[in-house]
Design a protein around this motif. Structure first.
Motif, PDB file in Angstrom:
ATOM      1  N   CYS A  54       5.375 -21.493  26.007  1.00  0.00           N
ATOM      2  CA  CYS A  54       6.527 -20.597  26.201  1.00  0.00           C
ATOM      3  C   CYS A  54       7.228 -20.931  27.520  1.00  0.00           C
ATOM      4  CB  CYS A  54       6.077 -19.136  26.309  1.00  0.00           C
ATOM      5  SG  CYS A  54       5.166 -18.522  24.898  1.00  0.00           S
ATOM      6  N   GLY A  55       8.504 -20.661  27.562  1.00  0.00           N
ATOM      7  CA  GLY A  55       9.256 -20.696  28.820  1.00  0.00           C
ATOM      8  C   GLY A  55       9.217 -22.051  29.490  1.00  0.00           C
ATOM      9  N   THR A  56       8.940 -22.021  30.779  1.00  0.00           N
ATOM     10  CA  THR A  56       8.894 -23.250  31.562  1.00  0.00           C
ATOM     11  C   THR A  56       7.833 -24.209  31.037  1.00  0.00           C
ATOM     12  OG1 THR A  56       9.876 -22.343  33.553  1.00  0.00           O
ATOM     13  CG2 THR A  56       8.243 -24.071  33.867  1.00  0.00           C
ATOM     14  N   GLN A 102       0.515 -21.822  32.308  1.00  0.00           N
ATOM     15  CA  GLN A 102       0.097 -21.623  33.688  1.00  0.00           C
ATOM     16  C   GLN A 102      -1.018 -20.598  33.738  1.00  0.00           C
ATOM     17  OE1 GLN A 102      -0.688 -20.031  37.246  1.00  0.00           O
ATOM     18  NE2 GLN A 102       0.665 -18.713  36.055  1.00  0.00           N
ATOM     19  N   THR A 106      -0.935 -16.071  28.092  1.00  0.00           N
ATOM     20  CA  THR A 106       0.284 -15.717  27.370  1.00  0.00           C
ATOM     21  C   THR A 106      -0.039 -15.407  25.903  1.00  0.00           C
ATOM     22  OG1 THR A 106       1.574 -17.036  28.894  1.00  0.00           O
ATOM     23  CG2 THR A 106       2.595 -16.566  26.762  1.00  0.00           C
ATOM     24  N   VAL A 152       7.219 -15.242  40.435  1.00  0.00           N
ATOM     25  CA  VAL A 152       7.297 -15.068  38.982  1.00  0.00           C
ATOM     26  C   VAL A 152       7.926 -16.308  38.339  1.00  0.00           C
ATOM     27  CG1 VAL A 152       8.504 -13.765  37.182  1.00  0.00           C
ATOM     28  CG2 VAL A 152       7.162 -12.558  38.908  1.00  0.00           C
ATOM     29  N   SER A 154       8.206 -19.943  37.686  1.00  0.00           N
ATOM     30  CA  SER A 154       7.231 -21.025  37.807  1.00  0.00           C
ATOM     31  C   SER A 154       7.869 -22.262  38.443  1.00  0.00           C
ATOM     32  CB  SER A 154       6.720 -21.358  36.407  1.00  0.00           C
ATOM     33  OG  SER A 154       5.667 -22.278  36.490  1.00  0.00           O
ATOM     34  N   GLN A 161       2.045 -29.504  35.652  1.00  0.00           N
ATOM     35  CA  GLN A 161       1.936 -29.693  34.188  1.00  0.00           C
ATOM     36  C   GLN A 161       2.509 -31.058  33.811  1.00  0.00           C
ATOM     37  OE1 GLN A 161       4.191 -26.247  32.991  1.00  0.00           O
ATOM     38  NE2 GLN A 161       2.426 -24.868  33.066  1.00  0.00           N
ATOM     39  N   LEU A 238      17.131 -22.085  33.056  1.00  0.00           N
ATOM     40  CA  LEU A 238      16.181 -20.954  32.997  1.00  0.00           C
ATOM     41  C   LEU A 238      15.902 -20.417  34.403  1.00  0.00           C
ATOM     42  CD1 LEU A 238      14.199 -19.152  31.379  1.00  0.00           C
ATOM     43  CD2 LEU A 238      12.456 -20.907  31.725  1.00  0.00           C
ATOM     44  N   LYS A 239      15.643 -21.312  35.349  1.00  0.00           N
ATOM     45  CA  LYS A 239      15.380 -20.870  36.720  1.00  0.00           C
ATOM     46  C   LYS A 239      16.559 -20.058  37.238  1.00  0.00           C
ATOM     47  CE  LYS A 239      11.925 -21.331  37.014  1.00  0.00           C
ATOM     48  NZ  LYS A 239      10.903 -22.078  36.293  1.00  0.00           N
ATOM     49  N   VAL A 360       2.710 -12.907  30.589  1.00  0.00           N
ATOM     50  CA  VAL A 360       3.236 -12.131  29.465  1.00  0.00           C
ATOM     51  C   VAL A 360       2.129 -11.988  28.424  1.00  0.00           C
ATOM     52  CG1 VAL A 360       5.101 -11.931  27.779  1.00  0.00           C
ATOM     53  CG2 VAL A 360       5.535 -13.021  29.978  1.00  0.00           C
TER      54      VAL A 360
END
Ligand code: F6R
Length: 363
Positions: A54-56, A102, A106, A152, A154, A161, A238-239, A360
């Motif tokens: 998910c996300g980053t 991370q 999640t 918050v 990342s 990663q 996103l950031k 999350v």
């Protein structure tokens, strides 16, 4: 402890040369071989990789797709966990499923992992927290060694990663006979120089701060990139939206004329990530289409790229030149710092943005 920084996010951005060095060191032995924790992973015996996050962490997977496909010639599926888990995709034989997280907690990523249990040959995770639920339920745990991430948004977890995924792609290429020892040694020596390259990139801070003043005034911002820079454009957008609350979108540069170019006018800053790689000319021609419509371009490139195409840009950010495969690690820095400085200029809560949680654990 913010170690003298104004925010945890600033501290964690600045730590990246150190932590990626640690991540690299943990996966290479004295003879220059890539080593994985037990039980290891032989890429010669798999036909397909499925990457889910998910996300980053998802953008790290999207970057890794380019690496696995180009360097190791392995077919790769990438998906966001919330879509993957409910779509109930068929998992072909000889598939290895790889989850990146991370926190390792999640909810959607964990559910996607459980869906793959008994279907995929192997379940592998790339996590920052080795005691996490995702790690406990995986056959192979690959820690990223980023240290605790408090902000918050990342940052250092993303680059760590990327390091682990890049090393996996190199190992996969070796295991499958797609790369000889000399080529591997070249890649590893370039990778080992990345901590110092990232330190140099962090010195371009003033250019990023200046460009962020333009972003802070904007209502909408577009990020463009091609190839490996496409996931980085997504990460930059996103950031920015997470911590500055400015609407930001990313597109693969080639998609520009299929719709988003309609948005361009002088009020829309367009961040173009374009190292002088084999796709540079293509991205530059998209950038010129933006300029022709009075879009304000912030060009992020290396010296050769800025010399070739910087004219007419509203701002340029110069980064060192690195081998094409390693550009994602480097361009993560402006993706993060543009957002950081924009948020600081706007006075938003950088470390605790509204409506967001670090982990999350509900879907
Ligand atoms: C973005 C961000 C989130 C996380 C996402 C996945 O800055 O922090 O998009 O990347 O919630 O979290 P993990 O990696 O813990 O599974």
């Amino acid at each position: 402890d913010k170690a003298g920084h104004k925010h945890f996010m600033a501290k964690e951005i600045a730590e990246q040369p150190t932590v990626i060095g640690q991540a690299i060191g943990n996966y290479i032995d004295h003879e220059g071989n890539i080593t994985l924790p037990d039980p290891g992973l032989d890429f010669a015996t798999l036909d397909r990789l499925t990457l889910v996050a998910c996300g980053t962490a998802y953008y790290a997977c999207l970057t890794a797709k380019y690496w696995f496909e180009q360097i190791a010639r392995i077919p790769v599926d990438v998906d966001v966990a919330s879509e993957f888990r409910y779509r109930e995709p068929p998992i072909p034989a000889r598939t290895t499923a790889l989850f990146v997280s991370q926190s390792g907690e999640t909810a959607d990523t964990l559910a996607a992992l459980r869906y793959c249990e008994g279907k995929a040959d192997r379940i592998v995770c790339v996590v920052n927290v080795p005691e996490s639920s995702i790690a406990r339920e995986s056959d192979l745990v690959l820690p990223i060694h980023a240290g605790v991430e408090v902000g918050v948004a990342s940052t250092k977890a993303f680059t760590c990663q990327l390091v682990v995924l890049f090393l996996l792609a190199l190992k996969a290429a070796r295991d499958r006979g797609e790369m000889d020892g000399d080529a591997l040694a070249d890649h590893l020596s370039a990778l080992r120089s990345m901590p110092s390259v990232l330190s140099t990139a962090l010195e371009a801070n003033a250019q990023m701060q200046k460009a962020s003043l333009k972003l802070a005034e904007a209502r909408d911002v577009l990020f463009l990139g091609r190839g490996l820079m496409y996931p980085l454009a997504l990460e930059g957008a996103l950031k920015l939206k997470e911590i500055s609350y400015i609407h930001a979108e990313a597109y693969a540069s080639g998609e520009l004329k299929h719709g988003p170019i309609a948005l361009i006018d002088k009020a829309v800053p367009v961040v173009v990530m374009a190292p002088r790689d084999n796709l540079f000319d293509k991205t530059v021609s998209n950038m010129q289409e933006v300029m022709a419509r009075k879009g304000r371009v912030i060009l992020i490139s290396d010296r050769a790229g800025i010399e070739a195409a910087g004219e007419g840009a509203f701002a340029t950010i110069e980064l060192p030149s690195v081998p094409d495969a390693l550009t994602p690690l480097l361009y993560a820095i402006p993706a993060q710092l543009l957002a950081y400085h924009t948020a600081v200029a706007k006075g938003t809560d950088v470390d605790q943005p509204r409506n967001l949680a670090k982990s999350v654990t509900v879907e």
